[in-house]
Enzyme design. Structure first.
Site, PDB file in Angstrom:
ATOM      1  N   CYS A 101      79.881  51.896   1.757  1.00  0.00           N
ATOM      2  CA  CYS A 101      79.855  53.020   2.697  1.00  0.00           C
ATOM      3  C   CYS A 101      79.548  54.329   1.952  1.00  0.00           C
ATOM      4  O   CYS A 101      78.420  54.539   1.532  1.00  0.00           O
ATOM      5  CB  CYS A 101      81.160  53.094   3.486  1.00  0.00           C
TER       6      CYS A 101
ATOM      7  N   HIS B 242      81.576  47.773   5.892  1.00  0.00           N
ATOM      8  CA  HIS B 242      82.804  47.518   5.122  1.00  0.00           C
ATOM      9  C   HIS B 242      83.064  46.012   5.055  1.00  0.00           C
ATOM     10  O   HIS B 242      83.585  45.423   6.005  1.00  0.00           O
ATOM     11  CB  HIS B 242      84.000  48.217   5.784  1.00  0.00           C
TER      12      HIS B 242
ATOM     13  N   GLU C 288      85.307  44.563   3.414  1.00  0.00           N
ATOM     14  CA  GLU C 288      86.720  44.288   3.151  1.00  0.00           C
ATOM     15  C   GLU C 288      87.561  44.104   4.400  1.00  0.00           C
ATOM     16  O   GLU C 288      88.665  43.554   4.342  1.00  0.00           O
ATOM     17  CB  GLU C 288      87.331  45.399   2.279  1.00  0.00           C
TER      18      GLU C 288
END
Length: 509
Positions: free
Chosen positions: A79, A167, A169
């Site tokens: 990001c 993202h 994660e």
């Protein structure tokens, strides 16, 4: 030397999640502020740049020094990190024409890219940005796109440098862990040897070397962190460890006796201290939550200090500090504003003159439990819900009396035992009862009553930073409500808290 991935933090709310995902694939990683990076020795296999609340176009946008990183070792920007690697090296980042937040799907994937191996076409990813990369620097190659974001991910040709605007994660990126694994294992070459067993072996060895024949004192709370810390230290130094377990009079029903018994069955050298009257005496007439916390913290320190001084030649104070506490204290923005005072042995006075040892300060909470399991600690201890340091003091709204504590202990016991009996306890991250400072009109038999209201709370979470209320079965809540009202004299109304965090905290005070 333990191989590792370094995450440079730019203040993103998701930074800890990146670390957790990498550790889940048995690769060790550390988080450091972008402006305080560690020495990059041979143990560092790669670097990840986190997201950020800033835009790369802001005047105050954080700028890392990548002189010894980019082009010299594997590097991944996530990001903000990806946008910085584009903007700073000759690309262009502009506000998105359509701000993309939430779920998106990859429309194009370069199957030859090391980063995108085994990632499905149309794989769902999670976007969270108001800017977008509109042009890439020379030698940057797009390796993934969504319908609205052409540069969803890229690679720098001739380098092991990558960036992605989504993202990986977060759970909503369905193959995000695969992408991170492609980077840390495929690109960085990590061997995935960070396991609970390896942690126990290396930590016990390092504790033996650090502590030698010195004596150590540890404040046990009955919680997972202090329990696992105690067992690790016991493995390393045996009888040179003394544990102190203080009953502040604000524990759950029968908890002091039960926890003390379980510790002694584990072979730990534990001193139990009954300080109920001391704590309740100091809290008499106090209603302000912050004042309650500070009083409990102060009295705990006084009691712990007094007991520790009875042990001859103690040189170390052990604490159950875990990794999120460490990260918080060296946050990129400095320590966060104090939301509430925390009660732990971290505030022990300087005059104790003890060195500090923190055997768990590299672990997240879920990793602490896995390490405990590797050491065969009983599931009943490892699976215990978190319990606030100030205990029932912050679940009794208003002033505290021994009678109120006894009443709430009975209510809490019925609720927690009910969760266990109905096989719901392990589905809940934390649960408890609150005694409200209001009376409610009711009817019992032919008489009107004017008695106490209690609120039940049960939440799911992974680390306590965010939490959702648990949708407990109505039938269960109905039975528990009836049992509380019938068995606990002084209560005539039970309510269930259906607030999530944020905005509501898990505790009421």
């Amino acid at each position: 030397m333990q191989e590792k991935i370094i995450i440079l933090d730019f203040g993103s709310q998701y930074t800890q999640l990146i670390a957790r995902r990498i550790r889940e694939i048995n690769v060790y990683c550390e988080i450091h502020p972008f402006n305080n990076a560690p020495e990059l020795d041979d143990s560092v296999k790669g670097v990840i740049l986190s997201g950020s609340p800033y835009s790369v176009r802001d005047e105050q946008a954080p700028i890392p020094d990548l002189a010894n990183i980019k082009g010299k070792m594997p590097l991944l920007g996530v990001c903000y990190g990806a946008q910085f690697l584009s903007q700073f090296y000759g690309g262009e980042v502009q506000p998105s024409k359509t701000r993309e937040y939430g779920r998106a799907n990859l429309e194009y994937i370069d199957g030859s890219s090391e980063l995108m191996q085994n990632v499905s076409t149309h794989s769902q990813v999670w976007m969270s940005h108001g800017d977008t990369i509109v042009s890439l620097p020379e030698h940057y190659k797009i390796v993934a796109s969504t319908k609205d974001v052409k540069v969803a991910a890229y690679k720098v040709e001739g380098e092991t440098t990558f960036g992605m605007q989504f993202h990986p994660e977060v759970y909503h990126s369905t193959e995000g862990s695969e992408i991170l694994k492609n980077f840390v294992v495929g690109v960085c070459g990590c061997t995935q040897d960070w396991t609970p067993d390896s942690f126990v072996d290396s930590t016990v060895d390092s504790l033996k070397a650090k502590l030698g024949d010195d004596k150590v004192v540890l404040g046990l709370s009955g919680g997972v962190d202090s329990t696992v810390a105690g067992v690790l230290l016991h493995k390393a130094i045996g009888k040179n460890l003394t544990c102190i377990f203080v009953d502040n009079g604000l524990l759950r029903k029968n908890e002091y006796e039960a926890v003390l018994d379980s510790y002694q069955h584990m072979g730990l050298n534990v001193i139990g201290v009954d300080a109920k009257h001391q704590f309740l005496g100091e809290l008499d007439g106090v209603s302000d939550p912050e004042t309650k916390r500070k009083i409990i913290g102060r009295v705990f320190i006084e009691v712990f200090d007094q007991e520790a001084h009875k042990i001859q030649n103690v040189k170390w104070l052990a604490q159950g500090t875990i990794y999120p506490d460490v990260i918080e204290s060296v946050s990129v923005n400095g320590p966060s504003a104090t939301i509430k005072s925390h009660h732990n042995v971290g505030g022990l006075p300087d005059h104790m003159n003890l060195k500090v040892v923190e055997p768990l300060n590299l672990l997240f909470k879920d990793e602490v439990r896995r390490v405990g399991k590797a050491m065969d600690i009983a599931p009943s201890l490892l699976g215990r819900h978190p319990f606030p340091g100030p205990g029932l003091a912050i679940r009794i709204l208003g002033d505290i009396t021994a009678e109120k504590v006894t009443l709430l202990q009975e209510v809490d016991h019925i609720f927690i035992q009910g969760l266990k009996d109905n096989h719901l306890y392990d589905q809940v991250w934390q649960a408890g009862a609150m005694l409200l400072p209001v009376n409610s009109v009711g009817v019992m038999g032919d008489e009107r009553t004017y008695e106490k209201v209690v609120a039940l709370r049960a939440v799911t979470s992974t680390d306590g930073m965010t939490a959702d209320w648990v949708h407990l079965p109505y039938e269960f809540l109905s039975r528990i409500s009836n049992e509380i009202i019938n068995k606990v004299k002084g209560v005539n109304r039970v309510v269930y808290d259906i607030s999530s965090k944020p905005p509501a905290t898990i505790e009421w005070e």
